[in-house]
Every structure is written in structure tokens, then in C-alpha cells.
Design a protein around this motif. Structure first.
Motif, PDB file in Angstrom:
ATOM      1  N   UNK A  72      -6.707   3.993   8.092  1.00  0.00           N
ATOM      2  CA  UNK A  72      -7.351   3.607   9.252  1.00  0.00           C
ATOM      3  C   UNK A  72      -6.291   3.230  10.454  1.00  0.00           C
ATOM      4  N   UNK A  73      -5.463   2.236   9.788  1.00  0.00           N
ATOM      5  CA  UNK A  73      -4.326   1.744  10.561  1.00  0.00           C
ATOM      6  C   UNK A  73      -3.182   1.984   9.837  1.00  0.00           C
ATOM      7  N   UNK A  74      -2.090   2.247  10.353  1.00  0.00           N
ATOM      8  CA  UNK A  74      -0.758   2.562   9.420  1.00  0.00           C
ATOM      9  C   UNK A  74       0.175   1.350   9.227  1.00  0.00           C
ATOM     10  N   UNK A  75       0.004   0.296  10.151  1.00  0.00           N
ATOM     11  CA  UNK A  75       0.755  -0.708   9.657  1.00  0.00           C
ATOM     12  C   UNK A  75      -0.275  -1.924  10.245  1.00  0.00           C
ATOM     13  N   UNK A  76       0.132  -3.245   9.751  1.00  0.00           N
ATOM     14  CA  UNK A  76      -0.322  -4.505  10.178  1.00  0.00           C
ATOM     15  C   UNK A  76       0.570  -5.761   9.545  1.00  0.00           C
ATOM     16  N   UNK A  83      -2.828  -9.791   0.055  1.00  0.00           N
ATOM     17  CA  UNK A  83      -2.285  -8.838  -0.794  1.00  0.00           C
ATOM     18  C   UNK A  83      -2.521  -9.048  -2.141  1.00  0.00           C
ATOM     19  N   UNK A  84      -2.300 -10.402  -2.597  1.00  0.00           N
ATOM     20  CA  UNK A  84      -2.599 -10.939  -3.860  1.00  0.00           C
ATOM     21  C   UNK A  84      -4.112 -10.893  -4.749  1.00  0.00           C
ATOM     22  N   UNK A  85      -4.914 -10.930  -3.469  1.00  0.00           N
ATOM     23  CA  UNK A  85      -6.657 -10.779  -3.872  1.00  0.00           C
ATOM     24  C   UNK A  85      -6.896  -9.557  -4.189  1.00  0.00           C
ATOM     25  N   UNK A  86      -6.444  -8.397  -3.458  1.00  0.00           N
ATOM     26  CA  UNK A  86      -6.717  -6.893  -3.223  1.00  0.00           C
ATOM     27  C   UNK A  86      -5.630  -6.234  -3.939  1.00  0.00           C
ATOM     28  N   UNK A  87      -5.952  -5.395  -4.906  1.00  0.00           N
ATOM     29  CA  UNK A  87      -4.734  -4.845  -5.646  1.00  0.00           C
ATOM     30  C   UNK A  87      -5.051  -3.168  -5.096  1.00  0.00           C
ATOM     31  N   UNK A  88      -4.516  -3.024  -3.814  1.00  0.00           N
ATOM     32  CA  UNK A  88      -4.545  -1.613  -3.239  1.00  0.00           C
ATOM     33  C   UNK A  88      -3.487  -0.828  -3.441  1.00  0.00           C
ATOM     34  N   UNK A  89      -3.657   0.129  -4.135  1.00  0.00           N
ATOM     35  CA  UNK A  89      -2.594   1.098  -4.580  1.00  0.00           C
ATOM     36  C   UNK A  89      -1.843   1.607  -3.391  1.00  0.00           C
ATOM     37  N   UNK A  90      -2.477   1.923  -2.271  1.00  0.00           N
ATOM     38  CA  UNK A  90      -2.038   2.575  -0.990  1.00  0.00           C
ATOM     39  C   UNK A  90      -1.239   1.714  -0.035  1.00  0.00           C
ATOM     40  N   UNK A  91      -1.211   0.216  -0.424  1.00  0.00           N
ATOM     41  CA  UNK A  91      -0.610  -0.714   0.173  1.00  0.00           C
ATOM     42  C   UNK A  91       0.712  -1.145  -0.011  1.00  0.00           C
ATOM     43  N   UNK A  92       1.571  -1.171   0.664  1.00  0.00           N
ATOM     44  CA  UNK A  92       2.948  -1.461   0.184  1.00  0.00           C
ATOM     45  C   UNK A  92       3.347  -2.617   1.441  1.00  0.00           C
ATOM     46  N   UNK A  93       3.988  -3.728   0.832  1.00  0.00           N
ATOM     47  CA  UNK A  93       4.332  -4.781   1.810  1.00  0.00           C
ATOM     48  C   UNK A  93       6.007  -5.058   1.614  1.00  0.00           C
ATOM     49  N   UNK A 182      -4.661 -30.470  -7.290  1.00  0.00           N
ATOM     50  CA  UNK A 182      -4.456 -30.526  -8.692  1.00  0.00           C
ATOM     51  C   UNK A 182      -3.434 -29.561  -9.368  1.00  0.00           C
ATOM     52  N   UNK A 183      -3.329 -28.400  -8.685  1.00  0.00           N
ATOM     53  CA  UNK A 183      -2.422 -27.334  -9.370  1.00  0.00           C
ATOM     54  C   UNK A 183      -2.077 -26.266  -8.034  1.00  0.00           C
ATOM     55  N   UNK A 184      -0.913 -25.928  -7.894  1.00  0.00           N
ATOM     56  CA  UNK A 184      -0.674 -25.077  -6.983  1.00  0.00           C
ATOM     57  C   UNK A 184      -0.631 -23.817  -7.619  1.00  0.00           C
ATOM     58  N   UNK A 185      -1.183 -22.656  -7.038  1.00  0.00           N
ATOM     59  CA  UNK A 185      -1.146 -21.208  -7.648  1.00  0.00           C
ATOM     60  C   UNK A 185       0.175 -20.422  -7.345  1.00  0.00           C
ATOM     61  N   UNK A 186      -0.003 -20.299  -5.805  1.00  0.00           N
ATOM     62  CA  UNK A 186       1.134 -19.341  -5.358  1.00  0.00           C
ATOM     63  C   UNK A 186       1.599 -19.951  -3.971  1.00  0.00           C
ATOM     64  N   UNK A 187       2.808 -19.489  -3.555  1.00  0.00           N
ATOM     65  CA  UNK A 187       3.295 -19.855  -2.210  1.00  0.00           C
ATOM     66  C   UNK A 187       2.790 -18.590  -1.353  1.00  0.00           C
ATOM     67  N   UNK A 188       2.449 -18.936  -0.018  1.00  0.00           N
ATOM     68  CA  UNK A 188       2.118 -17.912   0.767  1.00  0.00           C
ATOM     69  C   UNK A 188       2.975 -17.652   1.992  1.00  0.00           C
ATOM     70  N   UNK A 189       3.059 -16.463   2.398  1.00  0.00           N
ATOM     71  CA  UNK A 189       3.873 -16.214   3.844  1.00  0.00           C
ATOM     72  C   UNK A 189       3.398 -14.906   4.337  1.00  0.00           C
ATOM     73  N   UNK A 190       3.422 -14.592   5.418  1.00  0.00           N
ATOM     74  CA  UNK A 190       2.962 -13.530   6.060  1.00  0.00           C
ATOM     75  C   UNK A 190       3.841 -12.211   6.042  1.00  0.00           C
ATOM     76  N   UNK A 191       3.354 -11.149   5.748  1.00  0.00           N
ATOM     77  CA  UNK A 191       4.136  -9.775   5.251  1.00  0.00           C
ATOM     78  C   UNK A 191       3.583  -8.670   6.163  1.00  0.00           C
ATOM     79  N   UNK A 192       4.721  -7.950   6.489  1.00  0.00           N
ATOM     80  CA  UNK A 192       4.354  -6.568   7.082  1.00  0.00           C
ATOM     81  C   UNK A 192       3.742  -5.705   6.045  1.00  0.00           C
ATOM     82  N   UNK A 193       2.654  -5.097   6.419  1.00  0.00           N
ATOM     83  CA  UNK A 193       2.017  -3.949   5.252  1.00  0.00           C
ATOM     84  C   UNK A 193       2.098  -2.782   5.772  1.00  0.00           C
TER      85      UNK A 193
END
Length: 221
Positions: A72-76, A83-93, A182-193
Motif C-alpha cells: 500500500x506504500x512503496x517505502x517508509x 522490523x524485528x517484531x514482525x517477520x514480513x517476507x515482503x519487507x526489505x530494510x 536488568x537486560x538489554x535485548x537489542x540496539x535500535x535505530x531507524x531504517x529505510x524500508x
């Protein structure tokens, strides 16, 4: 111009913490919102840009990924937590934009921290049930996730859950609510998708990816 390329591009951006940092990055790539975008009284969700062939939509961060994944959108632009929460096969970052930096962590009440160490089952309040389950499963713990979309820090105080998994920037909100990391899981940054099909079929999308990549590399250098 082909039929595909004659259609307007839709670029999805998130409301909230990333938006202010994303706008200058978009401007360097030639994507500038029309004046109405900056009118705080304007409740529109779709906006024109200075590019005649592109419009912006402003939606919740999780919805950015959904709109792009389904074409519905080509980019974002969205945080890598989404991205880590949802495993979308059609999404590229393809591009780390080097903005919106924070991390996803486990936190619990400062008083009594560690009391449940060694437990095989924990109740955890979070907006990220998939990441949370994977994290605790890797430690041999079954996580019962209580889905919340905000006010996560209240969950331990009110007995809803013993721990939370949430985004942390400065840690000030945790401290004010009597919680500690008590525990760091992952570092986060913004991505072009981008939508994978759009990347393959529309040269404008591929060109913008390269523009964003070049700008990110220039800033990082």
C-alpha cells in the motif's frame, strides 16, 4: 513512462519519536512535505510533497511496516524494533539511517530486582510479544506476554506483570517509576524500508534507496 511508474509513490512515516529526526533525512533525499504537514491542527493522514509523484502518509510505527509490506506504500521509515517484531517476507530494510537510536530492554522494580531469577515462567508486559518470547526462550524461560501499547511502567506497580520489555533512551522514565534495566535485548535505530516488489519493478524506488544510502554513508563518515 510505464503504467507502474506513472502511479504516485507513497512514503510512510511514523508518528512519534522518530519523526523529527526523519524529516531532515528525507529532505536530503528530496522528499519534502507540503506546508499542511506542519500544521498541528491538520488531522489529515495523507500529505502532498514537493515531488509531484509522491505523497506521504503519517501513521503509527507498527502500521508503517504493514503498509509497506503489503504494497500500500512503496517505502517508509521505521524503527528496527518494528522490523524485528514482525517477520514480513515482503519487507526489505536496506539502509540504517543512523537516527532514532535507543535500545530494547527488560526492566523490573528496583526493590526486589532479581527475586525471580531462576524462574522457568514469567509474566511480562510489553508492546513486543514476539521479541520478548524469543528473548526469554533463549534463556530457557517461558514468557507470558501481556500486550500493552503504552504506560508499560505501571504494570509492575499494579501487579499486572513482574517485568516489562520496552524501549529505553535515557532511562529517566524507568527511574521515575522505580524500575531498573536488568537486560538489554537489542540496539535500535531507524531504517529505510521498502516493498520488495516495488523495488524490483519501479526504478524510482531503487534510485531513492541509493540516495538514502549515499546520504547515510556521508553522515556516518
Amino acid at each position: 513512462m510505464t503504467a507502474v511508474n506513472s502511479a504516485p509513490l507513497t512514503f510512510a512515516i511514523p508518528k512519534g519519536r522518530i519523526l523529527d529526526e526523519a524529516l531532515p533525512v528525507m529532505e536530503r533525499a528530496g522528499i519534502v512535505p507540503a506546508d499542511a504537514f506542519h500544521d498541528k491542527k491538520d488531522r489529515s493522514l495523507s500529505f502532498a510533497t514537493t515531488r509531484e509523484d509522491m505523497r506521504l502518509i503519517r501513521v503509527r510505527a507498527f502500521d508503517v511496516a504493514t503498509f509497506v509490506a503489503h504494497g500500500a506504500a512503496q517505502m517508509g521509515i521505521v524503527g528496527s524494533d518494528v522490523i524485528e517484531e514482525f517477520d514480513y517476507s515482503d519487507l526489505y530494510a536496506p539502509v540504517d539511517l543512523e537516527i532514532g537510536r535507543c535500545h530494547l530492554s527488560v526492566a523490573e522494580p528496583k526493590d526486589g530486582a532479581g527475586e525471580t531469577d531462576g524462574a522457568s515462567h514469567l509474566r511480562v508486559a510489553t508492546k513486543y510479544p514476539n521479541i520478548t518470547r524469543r528473548h526469554f526462550e533463549a534463556h530457557g524461560i517461558q514468557a507470558e506476554c501481556v500486550k500493552l501499547n503504552g504506560a508499560m511502567e505501571l504494570a509492575p506497580t499494579l501487579g499486572l506483570a513482574g517485568r516489562i520489555v520496552d524501549l529505553v533512551s535515557t532511562g529517566a522514565t524507568l527511574k521515575q517509576n522505580g524500575l531498573v534495566e536488568t537486560d538489554k535485548i537489542i540496539d535500535i535505530s531507524a531504517r529505510l524500508i521498502v516493498n520488495r516488489a516495488a523495488l524490483k519493478t519501479d526504478p524510482r524506488v531503487a534510485q531513492l534507496v541509493e540516495t538514502f544510502r549515499a546520504n547515510a554513508e556521508r553522515v556516518a563518515a
